[in-house]
Every structure is written in C-alpha cells, then in structure tokens.
Design a protein around this motif. Structure first.
Motif, short mmCIF file in Angstrom:
data_model
loop_
_atom_site.label_atom_id
_atom_site.label_comp_id
_atom_site.label_asym_id
_atom_site.label_seq_id
_atom_site.Cartn_x
_atom_site.Cartn_y
_atom_site.Cartn_z
N LEU A 84 0.84 -1.20 0.00
CA LEU A 84 0.00 0.00 0.00
C LEU A 84 0.87 1.25 0.00
CD1 LEU A 84 -2.79 1.38 0.21
CD2 LEU A 84 -2.54 1.21 2.71
N ASP A 110 -5.31 0.98 -6.56
CA ASP A 110 -6.02 0.34 -5.45
C ASP A 110 -5.58 -1.10 -5.28
OD1 ASP A 110 -7.62 2.55 -4.76
OD2 ASP A 110 -9.11 2.03 -6.27
N LEU A 112 -6.58 -4.44 -4.52
CA LEU A 112 -7.87 -5.12 -4.55
C LEU A 112 -7.87 -6.40 -3.73
CD1 LEU A 112 -8.47 -4.78 -8.40
CD2 LEU A 112 -9.37 -3.29 -6.58
N LEU A 124 -6.10 0.05 5.67
CA LEU A 124 -6.24 -0.89 4.56
C LEU A 124 -7.37 -1.86 4.81
CD1 LEU A 124 -5.07 -2.04 1.90
CD2 LEU A 124 -3.53 -3.43 3.30
N ILE A 126 -8.90 -5.20 2.82
CA ILE A 126 -8.77 -6.18 1.75
C ILE A 126 -9.73 -7.32 2.05
CG2 ILE A 126 -7.25 -7.85 0.60
CD1 ILE A 126 -4.90 -6.11 1.25
N HIS A 128 -10.78 -5.14 -1.41
CA HIS A 128 -11.24 -3.76 -1.58
C HIS A 128 -12.75 -3.74 -1.37
CE1 HIS A 128 -12.31 0.03 -3.44
NE2 HIS A 128 -11.05 0.38 -3.31
N GLU A 130 -15.34 -2.08 -2.29
CA GLU A 130 -16.32 -1.82 -3.35
C GLU A 130 -16.09 -2.66 -4.60
OE1 GLU A 130 -19.03 0.14 -3.11
OE2 GLU A 130 -18.51 0.46 -1.02
N MET A 131 -15.06 -3.47 -4.62
CA MET A 131 -14.69 -4.14 -5.87
C MET A 131 -15.80 -5.01 -6.45
SD MET A 131 -11.98 -7.15 -4.86
CE MET A 131 -12.18 -8.04 -6.38
N VAL A 137 -13.69 -2.56 -12.17
CA VAL A 137 -12.72 -3.44 -11.52
C VAL A 137 -12.92 -4.88 -11.99
CG1 VAL A 137 -12.03 -4.46 -9.31
CG2 VAL A 137 -12.47 -2.01 -9.46
N HIS A 150 -13.16 -14.02 -4.48
CA HIS A 150 -13.32 -12.98 -3.47
C HIS A 150 -13.33 -13.70 -2.12
CE1 HIS A 150 -15.21 -9.84 -1.10
NE2 HIS A 150 -15.09 -8.99 -2.11
#
Length: 174
Positions: A84, A110, A112, A124, A126, A128, A130-131, A137, A150
C-alpha cells in the motif's frame, strides 16, 4: 537492526496480489502505462499479467471525464501495508492530489486482493470494499483472472461480473 529510509521489509516467499489502476486526467492511458512502469521497478514486485485498458463512466461524482481502468496481477514479497505504501508513493510521485472522494484524478492505484487475506484496518481493507460492485474493476480482473475468488463472498471474479447490474458493466475496451 532498524531499517533505513526507503527500505521495506521483504518476505522470503511470494504472494499474489491484484492492483486496480485508473485515471481520467491528462492522458489517462499514458498515466496507467507510467504507473505500470514505476510498479515494475520496485524491488520485490513482478508484474505477471495486465488486463486490457477500458474506458468507463465515473462513479459517485458524475460531472467529470470518463476513466481509463485496468487491473494488474503481481507477485510480491512486500507485506500488504508495505505494498500500500508503494502504491501511494507512486500516486504521489505522479502528482495525485486527493481533493474529493470519487473525484477526478491523474492516477489511482487500489490494492484489490492480496492472496486470500481479509484485512480490516484503519489504513487498509482487503478485499477492496467496493470491488464486487464495480464493473470497472471486475471486467479487467475477470479478463486476466476469472477464477480468482473474493475471500469474503467466496465467488469468482467471473461470477461477480456476471451478477452485476447491466448499468455497472458499461465499459469500452481501448
């Protein structure tokens, strides 16, 4: 032994991470190219795959130019927070100024996904957060790594992309 300025703690093992790239000021495609070049120069990072570039409409603040977005897959020996830091250093070196959330930007990098880690910290989050809602994305991520999962939703990038509302999938390949 304390680390000197610019030194980052390195792991002996490699981790897999995905970075979202975006820009809508200046020449956005050139900005993404430059961000990729800078990322590739960092010790402990190897870019292994790069998606196509996509032009996408803005989200949140709609009165701004469309974005160019992509995703890169990297192998890294940097810990998540060190990675990051690198991403933010690249953004700053390229002239990014944080004025408003979702506003126009020269470059946005970003983090992700990092392996299958789930991290919730003040600096941070993880995966992300909103991904899974963002076509800009998921489209490039599914292009280069459709079976990547995910770690919270336990769905692949391809499945998440297929489940998006049609309006969230508006994108044009450059």
């Amino acid at each position: 032994m304390p680390r000197g300025r610019g030194e980052r703690e390195m792991s002996d093992s490699w981790s897999l991470a995905y970075i979202g790239l975006g820009a809508n000021l200046g020449d956005p495609a050139d900005q993404l190219d430059e961000a990729r070049r800078r990322l590739a120069q960092i010790d402990g990072i190897e870019i292994t795959r790069v998606s196509s570039y996509y032009t996408t409409p803005p989200v949140g603040v709609l009165d701004q130019p469309w974005f160019v977005n992509a995703v890169v897959e990297i192998r890294t020996r940097l810990a998540p927070l060190a990675l990051l830091d690198v991403l933010q250093e690249i953004e700053n070196a390229m002239g990014r100024i944080r004025k408003e959330r979702w506003g126009p930007r020269l470059v946005d990098l970003d983090l992700l996904l990092y392996n299958t880690m789930i991290i919730q910290s003040p600096r941070l989050v993880i995966p992300h957060p909103e991904m899974h809602r963002r076509g800009f994305v998921l489209l490039p991520l599914a292009e280069i790594a459709p079976q990547t999962r995910h770690p919270v939703l336990h769905k692949t990038a391809a499945t998440l992309l297929a489940e998006l509302e049609p309006q969230a999938k508006v994108a044009y390949k450059l």
